[in-house]
Motif scaffolding. Structure first.
Motif, PDB file in Angstrom:
ATOM      1  N   ARG A  21      27.151 -20.446  83.045  1.00  0.00           N
ATOM      2  CA  ARG A  21      28.597 -20.279  83.224  1.00  0.00           C
ATOM      3  C   ARG A  21      29.352 -21.571  82.944  1.00  0.00           C
ATOM      4  NH1 ARG A  21      28.711 -16.905  88.982  1.00  0.00           N
ATOM      5  NH2 ARG A  21      27.695 -15.003  88.199  1.00  0.00           N
ATOM      6  N   ASN A  22      28.655 -22.693  82.937  1.00  0.00           N
ATOM      7  CA  ASN A  22      29.279 -23.995  82.698  1.00  0.00           C
ATOM      8  C   ASN A  22      29.036 -24.383  81.247  1.00  0.00           C
ATOM      9  OD1 ASN A  22      29.934 -26.774  82.535  1.00  0.00           O
ATOM     10  ND2 ASN A  22      29.525 -27.053  84.714  1.00  0.00           N
ATOM     11  N   ARG A  23      30.009 -24.152  80.383  1.00  0.00           N
ATOM     12  CA  ARG A  23      29.804 -24.363  78.954  1.00  0.00           C
ATOM     13  C   ARG A  23      29.605 -25.823  78.603  1.00  0.00           C
ATOM     14  NH1 ARG A  23      34.271 -20.209  76.233  1.00  0.00           N
ATOM     15  NH2 ARG A  23      33.380 -18.288  77.137  1.00  0.00           N
ATOM     16  N   THR A  24      30.248 -26.725  79.364  1.00  0.00           N
ATOM     17  CA  THR A  24      30.086 -28.147  79.078  1.00  0.00           C
ATOM     18  C   THR A  24      28.654 -28.597  79.325  1.00  0.00           C
ATOM     19  OG1 THR A  24      32.392 -28.575  79.682  1.00  0.00           O
ATOM     20  CG2 THR A  24      30.896 -30.462  79.643  1.00  0.00           C
ATOM     21  N   ASN A  25      28.121 -28.263  80.489  1.00  0.00           N
ATOM     22  CA  ASN A  25      26.743 -28.621  80.790  1.00  0.00           C
ATOM     23  C   ASN A  25      25.761 -27.922  79.857  1.00  0.00           C
ATOM     24  OD1 ASN A  25      26.978 -30.537  82.740  1.00  0.00           O
ATOM     25  ND2 ASN A  25      26.286 -29.281  84.438  1.00  0.00           N
ATOM     26  N   LEU A  26      26.035 -26.671  79.522  1.00  0.00           N
ATOM     27  CA  LEU A  26      25.147 -25.920  78.647  1.00  0.00           C
ATOM     28  C   LEU A  26      25.084 -26.576  77.267  1.00  0.00           C
ATOM     29  CD1 LEU A  26      23.380 -23.386  78.526  1.00  0.00           C
ATOM     30  CD2 LEU A  26      25.359 -22.141  77.639  1.00  0.00           C
ATOM     31  N   PHE A  27      26.230 -27.004  76.763  1.00  0.00           N
ATOM     32  CA  PHE A  27      26.257 -27.683  75.468  1.00  0.00           C
ATOM     33  C   PHE A  27      25.505 -29.009  75.532  1.00  0.00           C
ATOM     34  CE2 PHE A  27      28.197 -30.717  72.529  1.00  0.00           C
ATOM     35  CZ  PHE A  27      28.066 -30.031  71.320  1.00  0.00           C
ATOM     36  N   THR A  28      25.729 -29.765  76.622  1.00  0.00           N
ATOM     37  CA  THR A  28      25.065 -31.061  76.771  1.00  0.00           C
ATOM     38  C   THR A  28      23.560 -30.910  76.843  1.00  0.00           C
ATOM     39  OG1 THR A  28      26.989 -31.960  77.921  1.00  0.00           O
ATOM     40  CG2 THR A  28      24.906 -33.130  78.196  1.00  0.00           C
ATOM     41  N   VAL A  29      23.099 -29.904  77.572  1.00  0.00           N
ATOM     42  CA  VAL A  29      21.666 -29.733  77.797  1.00  0.00           C
ATOM     43  C   VAL A  29      20.968 -29.114  76.594  1.00  0.00           C
ATOM     44  CG1 VAL A  29      19.962 -28.515  79.203  1.00  0.00           C
ATOM     45  CG2 VAL A  29      21.932 -29.586  80.297  1.00  0.00           C
ATOM     46  N   VAL A  30      21.592 -28.128  75.962  1.00  0.00           N
ATOM     47  CA  VAL A  30      20.897 -27.349  74.941  1.00  0.00           C
ATOM     48  C   VAL A  30      21.113 -27.909  73.533  1.00  0.00           C
ATOM     49  CG1 VAL A  30      20.690 -25.063  73.886  1.00  0.00           C
ATOM     50  CG2 VAL A  30      21.007 -25.278  76.360  1.00  0.00           C
ATOM     51  N   PHE A  31      22.335 -28.269  73.186  1.00  0.00           N
ATOM     52  CA  PHE A  31      22.633 -28.609  71.803  1.00  0.00           C
ATOM     53  C   PHE A  31      22.728 -30.107  71.528  1.00  0.00           C
ATOM     54  CE2 PHE A  31      24.481 -24.351  72.493  1.00  0.00           C
ATOM     55  CZ  PHE A  31      23.762 -23.656  71.542  1.00  0.00           C
ATOM     56  N   MET A  32      23.200 -30.884  72.485  1.00  0.00           N
ATOM     57  CA  MET A  32      23.437 -32.298  72.238  1.00  0.00           C
ATOM     58  C   MET A  32      22.184 -33.078  71.831  1.00  0.00           C
ATOM     59  SD  MET A  32      25.847 -34.509  71.994  1.00  0.00           S
ATOM     60  CE  MET A  32      27.247 -33.926  72.967  1.00  0.00           C
ATOM     61  N   PRO A  33      21.013 -32.884  72.483  1.00  0.00           N
ATOM     62  CA  PRO A  33      19.839 -33.668  72.074  1.00  0.00           C
ATOM     63  C   PRO A  33      19.462 -33.485  70.615  1.00  0.00           C
ATOM     64  CG  PRO A  33      19.467 -32.671  74.213  1.00  0.00           C
ATOM     65  CD  PRO A  33      20.737 -32.083  73.688  1.00  0.00           C
ATOM     66  N   GLY A  34      19.466 -32.241  70.138  1.00  0.00           N
ATOM     67  CA  GLY A  34      19.126 -32.006  68.738  1.00  0.00           C
ATOM     68  C   GLY A  34      20.137 -32.611  67.782  1.00  0.00           C
ATOM     69  N   MET A  35      21.411 -32.517  68.133  1.00  0.00           N
ATOM     70  CA  MET A  35      22.452 -33.083  67.276  1.00  0.00           C
ATOM     71  C   MET A  35      22.333 -34.597  67.201  1.00  0.00           C
ATOM     72  SD  MET A  35      25.665 -30.704  68.528  1.00  0.00           S
ATOM     73  CE  MET A  35      26.841 -31.656  67.562  1.00  0.00           C
ATOM     74  N   LEU A  36      22.074 -35.250  68.338  1.00  0.00           N
ATOM     75  CA  LEU A  36      21.932 -36.705  68.335  1.00  0.00           C
ATOM     76  C   LEU A  36      20.680 -37.142  67.586  1.00  0.00           C
ATOM     77  CD1 LEU A  36      23.023 -37.736  71.945  1.00  0.00           C
ATOM     78  CD2 LEU A  36      24.251 -38.085  69.803  1.00  0.00           C
ATOM     79  N   THR A  37      19.622 -36.352  67.670  1.00  0.00           N
ATOM     80  CA  THR A  37      18.406 -36.680  66.922  1.00  0.00           C
ATOM     81  C   THR A  37      18.691 -36.700  65.427  1.00  0.00           C
ATOM     82  OG1 THR A  37      16.966 -35.748  68.615  1.00  0.00           O
ATOM     83  CG2 THR A  37      16.062 -35.941  66.400  1.00  0.00           C
ATOM     84  N   LEU A  38      19.403 -35.692  64.938  1.00  0.00           N
ATOM     85  CA  LEU A  38      19.751 -35.655  63.518  1.00  0.00           C
ATOM     86  C   LEU A  38      20.697 -36.789  63.152  1.00  0.00           C
ATOM     87  CD1 LEU A  38      20.303 -31.811  63.043  1.00  0.00           C
ATOM     88  CD2 LEU A  38      18.358 -33.177  62.272  1.00  0.00           C
ATOM     89  N   ALA A  39      21.632 -37.106  64.044  1.00  0.00           N
ATOM     90  CA  ALA A  39      22.628 -38.135  63.743  1.00  0.00           C
ATOM     91  C   ALA A  39      22.021 -39.527  63.676  1.00  0.00           C
ATOM     92  CB  ALA A  39      23.741 -38.098  64.783  1.00  0.00           C
TER      93      ALA A  39
END
Length: 254
Positions: A21-39
């Protein structure tokens, strides 16, 4: 034991529902690590790392897993603990039969499982895309990840004591995130730093974890070096758990 397991599972399910239900935390936990790895992948090449999988692979794996541990656990969990504290949820739970450890672990369980799942997914994805060989010493990589998970969860809970609200927790974690990501050899090799700074960074919490993961993939590990890295990580984990037991706040800050 069965009662504690049931309580842990129930708390984990409740926290998982709230996480979705918390979209900010969900984005941080699920998507951010992969995006930072690519970046940040090009950062490894800019410091003389070869593009070949067998040369850059261990560093890329350590960087990816380190980002997961920081973003999915250390940066996200303080807000969870602060929110539950402000809602008096933690205080109410302590009045029952649930132990303090189960309360803290149950609140962190969904993010811990997601972090572990992301480490597995990143390991498989990077191995396929970057042609990285299988780890030479997988037990060291597993040890590094497990120690990192417990350490980051403990440090995250301890950091939450500095935040008055869940919103302020997002600011409180920033100094720790910068130190952990920038000073642990994830993006910049430590031997490229000045002598004194290099020695300091080698004893930061995430540095031995990254070294163990890197050694797990490269297989270039000595008994003395592995023991030192494991003991350093264990020392940070133990210190974090002891400090958590002493200073964790169960009630709202006044």
């Amino acid at each position: 034991m069965s009662s504690s397991t049931a309580h842990l599972a129930a708390l984990g399910r409740a926290e998982l529902t709230l996480l979705f239900r918390n979209r900010t935390n969900l984005f941080t936990v699920v998507f951010m690590p992969g995006m930072l790895t690519l970046a940040f992948q090009p950062a490894l090449k800019s410091f003389g790392q070869s593009a070949a999988g067998d040369a850059m692979g261990p560093s890329l794996m350590a960087m990816s897993f380190g980002i997961v541990l920081v973003m999915a656990l250390y940066s996200a969990l303080p807000g969870v603990y602060a929110a539950r504290r402000e809602e008096l949820f933690l205080k109410r739970m302590r009045t029952g039969e649930v132990s303090d450890l189960v309360i803290l672990a149950g609140s962190a369980l969904p993010m811990v499982l997601m972090a572990l799942a992301q480490c597995v997914a990143l390991a498989v994805g990077i191995s396929v895309v970057a042609d990285v060989p299988v780890p030479e010493a997988p037990h060291l990589a597993v040890l590094g990840v497990l120690l990192g998970v417990v350490m980051m969860a403990a440090l995250a809970a301890l950091t939450s004591t500095l935040a008055r609200t869940a919103e302020s927790a997002q600011v409180v974690v920033l100094p720790g995130m910068i130190v952990l990501l920038a000073g642990s050899g994830l993006f910049l090799p430590l031997d490229a730093l000045p002598g004194a700074l290099e020695e300091i960074c080698r004893f930061l919490p995430l540095t031995p974890v990254a070294d163990l993961i890197r050694a797990g993939w490269s297989g270039e590990a000595t008994g003395t070096g592995t023991a030192r890295q494991a003991l350093t990580a264990l020392a940070w984990t133990g210190a974090g758990l002891l400090a958590l037991r002493r200073w964790f706040r169960w009630e709202p800050r006044v």
